[in-house]
Design a protein around this motif. Sequence first.
Motif, PDB file in Angstrom:
ATOM      1  N   SER A 202       0.833  -1.216   0.000  1.00  0.00           N
ATOM      2  CA  SER A 202       0.000   0.000   0.000  1.00  0.00           C
ATOM      3  C   SER A 202       0.858   1.252   0.000  1.00  0.00           C
ATOM      4  O   SER A 202       0.553   2.231  -0.692  1.00  0.00           O
ATOM      5  N   GLU A 203       1.940   1.227   0.779  1.00  0.00           N
ATOM      6  CA  GLU A 203       2.843   2.381   0.814  1.00  0.00           C
ATOM      7  C   GLU A 203       3.470   2.625  -0.554  1.00  0.00           C
ATOM      8  O   GLU A 203       3.546   3.765  -1.029  1.00  0.00           O
ATOM      9  N   ALA A 204       3.892   1.527  -1.192  1.00  0.00           N
ATOM     10  CA  ALA A 204       4.478   1.674  -2.524  1.00  0.00           C
ATOM     11  C   ALA A 204       3.438   2.179  -3.516  1.00  0.00           C
ATOM     12  O   ALA A 204       3.739   3.009  -4.385  1.00  0.00           O
ATOM     13  N   ALA A 205       2.183   1.690  -3.383  1.00  0.00           N
ATOM     14  CA  ALA A 205       1.120   2.143  -4.287  1.00  0.00           C
ATOM     15  C   ALA A 205       0.849   3.638  -4.114  1.00  0.00           C
ATOM     16  O   ALA A 205       0.635   4.361  -5.093  1.00  0.00           O
ATOM     17  N   LEU A 206       0.863   4.104  -2.860  1.00  0.00           N
ATOM     18  CA  LEU A 206       0.654   5.536  -2.615  1.00  0.00           C
ATOM     19  C   LEU A 206       1.771   6.369  -3.233  1.00  0.00           C
ATOM     20  O   LEU A 206       1.520   7.439  -3.803  1.00  0.00           O
ATOM     21  N   ARG A 207       3.007   5.867  -3.100  1.00  0.00           N
ATOM     22  CA  ARG A 207       4.126   6.598  -3.707  1.00  0.00           C
ATOM     23  C   ARG A 207       3.971   6.672  -5.221  1.00  0.00           C
ATOM     24  O   ARG A 207       4.180   7.720  -5.840  1.00  0.00           O
ATOM     25  N   VAL A 208       3.601   5.543  -5.826  1.00  0.00           N
ATOM     26  CA  VAL A 208       3.435   5.513  -7.287  1.00  0.00           C
ATOM     27  C   VAL A 208       2.291   6.428  -7.710  1.00  0.00           C
ATOM     28  O   VAL A 208       2.392   7.171  -8.700  1.00  0.00           O
ATOM     29  N   THR A 209       1.172   6.373  -6.950  1.00  0.00           N
ATOM     30  CA  THR A 209       0.013   7.224  -7.282  1.00  0.00           C
ATOM     31  C   THR A 209       0.370   8.697  -7.161  1.00  0.00           C
ATOM     32  O   THR A 209      -0.007   9.519  -8.016  1.00  0.00           O
ATOM     33  N   ALA A 210       1.070   9.060  -6.086  1.00  0.00           N
ATOM     34  CA  ALA A 210       1.461  10.461  -5.907  1.00  0.00           C
ATOM     35  C   ALA A 210       2.377  10.925  -7.037  1.00  0.00           C
ATOM     36  O   ALA A 210       2.234  12.034  -7.562  1.00  0.00           O
ATOM     37  N   LEU A 211       3.320  10.060  -7.399  1.00  0.00           N
ATOM     38  CA  LEU A 211       4.217  10.412  -8.501  1.00  0.00           C
ATOM     39  C   LEU A 211       3.452  10.560  -9.811  1.00  0.00           C
ATOM     40  O   LEU A 211       3.693  11.498 -10.589  1.00  0.00           O
ATOM     41  N   ALA A 212       2.478   9.649 -10.043  1.00  0.00           N
ATOM     42  CA  ALA A 212       1.677   9.733 -11.270  1.00  0.00           C
ATOM     43  C   ALA A 212       0.833  11.006 -11.286  1.00  0.00           C
ATOM     44  O   ALA A 212       0.720  11.683 -12.328  1.00  0.00           O
ATOM     45  N   ASP A 213       0.232  11.339 -10.127  1.00  0.00           N
ATOM     46  CA  ASP A 213      -0.567  12.571 -10.062  1.00  0.00           C
ATOM     47  C   ASP A 213       0.305  13.799 -10.317  1.00  0.00           C
ATOM     48  O   ASP A 213      -0.107  14.736 -11.019  1.00  0.00           O
ATOM     49  N   ARG A 214       1.503  13.803  -9.737  1.00  0.00           N
ATOM     50  CA  ARG A 214       2.397  14.945  -9.945  1.00  0.00           C
ATOM     51  C   ARG A 214       2.792  15.053 -11.413  1.00  0.00           C
ATOM     52  O   ARG A 214       2.793  16.151 -11.997  1.00  0.00           O
ATOM     53  N   ASN A 215       3.091  13.917 -12.036  1.00  0.00           N
ATOM     54  CA  ASN A 215       3.445  13.934 -13.456  1.00  0.00           C
ATOM     55  C   ASN A 215       2.257  14.372 -14.317  1.00  0.00           C
ATOM     56  O   ASN A 215       2.425  15.095 -15.310  1.00  0.00           O
ATOM     57  N   TYR A 216       1.043  13.910 -13.896  1.00  0.00           N
ATOM     58  CA  TYR A 216      -0.162  14.293 -14.636  1.00  0.00           C
ATOM     59  C   TYR A 216      -0.366  15.810 -14.602  1.00  0.00           C
ATOM     60  O   TYR A 216      -0.642  16.446 -15.641  1.00  0.00           O
ATOM     61  N   GLU A 217      -0.248  16.385 -13.401  1.00  0.00           N
ATOM     62  CA  GLU A 217      -0.434  17.828 -13.279  1.00  0.00           C
ATOM     63  C   GLU A 217       0.634  18.587 -14.060  1.00  0.00           C
ATOM     64  O   GLU A 217       0.351  19.606 -14.696  1.00  0.00           O
ATOM     65  N   THR A 218       1.865  18.078 -14.019  1.00  0.00           N
ATOM     66  CA  THR A 218       2.943  18.742 -14.756  1.00  0.00           C
ATOM     67  C   THR A 218       2.683  18.708 -16.256  1.00  0.00           C
ATOM     68  O   THR A 218       2.795  19.734 -16.956  1.00  0.00           O
ATOM     69  N   ILE A 219       2.320  17.505 -16.743  1.00  0.00           N
ATOM     70  CA  ILE A 219       2.048  17.364 -18.184  1.00  0.00           C
ATOM     71  C   ILE A 219       0.851  18.209 -18.601  1.00  0.00           C
ATOM     72  O   ILE A 219       0.852  18.867 -19.656  1.00  0.00           O
ATOM     73  N   LEU A 220      -0.223  18.208 -17.736  1.00  0.00           N
ATOM     74  CA  LEU A 220      -1.423  18.967 -18.067  1.00  0.00           C
ATOM     75  C   LEU A 220      -1.141  20.468 -18.102  1.00  0.00           C
ATOM     76  O   LEU A 220      -1.592  21.184 -19.014  1.00  0.00           O
ATOM     77  N   SER A 221      -0.376  20.954 -17.123  1.00  0.00           N
ATOM     78  CA  SER A 221      -0.061  22.384 -17.103  1.00  0.00           C
ATOM     79  C   SER A 221       0.793  22.764 -18.306  1.00  0.00           C
ATOM     80  O   SER A 221       0.591  23.833 -18.914  1.00  0.00           O
ATOM     81  N   GLU A 222       1.730  21.895 -18.671  1.00  0.00           N
ATOM     82  CA  GLU A 222       2.555  22.173 -19.859  1.00  0.00           C
ATOM     83  C   GLU A 222       1.698  22.170 -21.116  1.00  0.00           C
ATOM     84  O   GLU A 222       1.892  23.007 -22.020  1.00  0.00           O
ATOM     85  N   ALA A 223       0.746  21.209 -21.168  1.00  0.00           N
ATOM     86  CA  ALA A 223      -0.130  21.151 -22.347  1.00  0.00           C
ATOM     87  C   ALA A 223      -1.010  22.394 -22.435  1.00  0.00           C
ATOM     88  O   ALA A 223      -1.217  22.960 -23.524  1.00  0.00           O
ATOM     89  N   ARG A 224      -1.543  22.816 -21.292  1.00  0.00           N
ATOM     90  CA  ARG A 224      -2.363  24.032 -21.292  1.00  0.00           C
ATOM     91  C   ARG A 224      -1.546  25.248 -21.683  1.00  0.00           C
ATOM     92  O   ARG A 224      -2.021  26.139 -22.412  1.00  0.00           O
ATOM     93  N   ARG A 225      -0.315  25.313 -21.176  1.00  0.00           N
ATOM     94  CA  ARG A 225       0.548  26.439 -21.542  1.00  0.00           C
ATOM     95  C   ARG A 225       0.812  26.444 -23.047  1.00  0.00           C
ATOM     96  O   ARG A 225       0.694  27.486 -23.710  1.00  0.00           O
ATOM     97  N   ASP A 226       1.137  25.233 -23.584  1.00  0.00           N
ATOM     98  CA  ASP A 226       1.408  25.158 -25.030  1.00  0.00           C
ATOM     99  C   ASP A 226       0.147  25.486 -25.829  1.00  0.00           C
ATOM    100  O   ASP A 226       0.228  26.156 -26.879  1.00  0.00           O
ATOM    101  N   ALA A 227      -1.015  25.016 -25.337  1.00  0.00           N
ATOM    102  CA  ALA A 227      -2.271  25.311 -26.049  1.00  0.00           C
ATOM    103  C   ALA A 227      -2.567  26.805 -26.042  1.00  0.00           C
ATOM    104  O   ALA A 227      -3.026  27.373 -27.047  1.00  0.00           O
TER     105      ALA A 227
END
Length: 300
Positions: A202-227
């Motif tokens: 569960s701890e490893a899953a939380l770490r992976v989920t947090a990392l995925a969410d952070r990457n998602y927000e980063t990618i989304l913000s970059e995409a919005r900026r580029d758009a």
Amino acid sequence: MRATNYILPVIVIGVAALLSSIFIVDEREKVLVLRFGQIKQSVTEPGLGFKVPLLDEVYSFEDRILSLETPVIEVTPADDRRLEVDAFVLYRISNIVQYRQALGAGGEREAEIQLSDILDGQIRAVLGSEGVTSNTILSPERAGLMERIRLLADARATALGLDVVDVRLRQTNLPEQNFDATLRRMIAEREREATDERARGSEAALRVTALADRNYETILSEARRDAAIIEGEADAERNRIFAEAYSRDQEFFEFYRSLAAYEEALKGTNSTMVMSPDSDFFNYLKSDTGARADAASDGN
């Protein structure tokens, strides 16, 4: 005739004495010659041997490897999980003089009793020593434990004239009265290990989920900026095109914009508009203005 009567018995007695003084040593045995209980000869090689008739006695001992099964022994390893074990031992008589002196007339039976006592003590000492758990006894490390038992037993058995060739632990079982308690403890240990594994997962899953969410927000913000950048560039290009078109023919451009407004306003099948007839919105629907637009279009 009388001489013959005396000679024949003497010959018979002599032959009998000679035969009774000879003994045969088999290749599978060793021999001791005793006179009045005292050892006179030790014969370890096969062949013929000689003794004094009527005075000497010949005792044979096995030179082959002998076996012994120990009774069931209860041991308590370091993890306090009691076990019942029994051993199978291979040994041989290495020194028949020492063997006779240590065991007397008891022979093989006495040797088995004393060797069994030696093994009992050494098995308990090794399997109950620090660091040896029931899992160790049941693992491949079992071979090392058996060798330790053999070496310790062999050192003790030397005083009996014996060599311990091999020791094998045969059965390793739980005592019947401890089986249920041990089984429950094993189940509890496995459940604890499973809980720990799930917690780590569960701890490893939380770490992976947090990392995925952070990457998602980063990618989304970059995409919005580029758009936003692309949209701004597109608006700028559109305005540039409109400005260029307006500068070329202002009247035609206004006419085109009016047609686009008409199309947008009159979409659908049930559109209703209420406005004054002289409204500027219908400026290009008037006949004279439309004619000017046609003329302007023909001129281009």
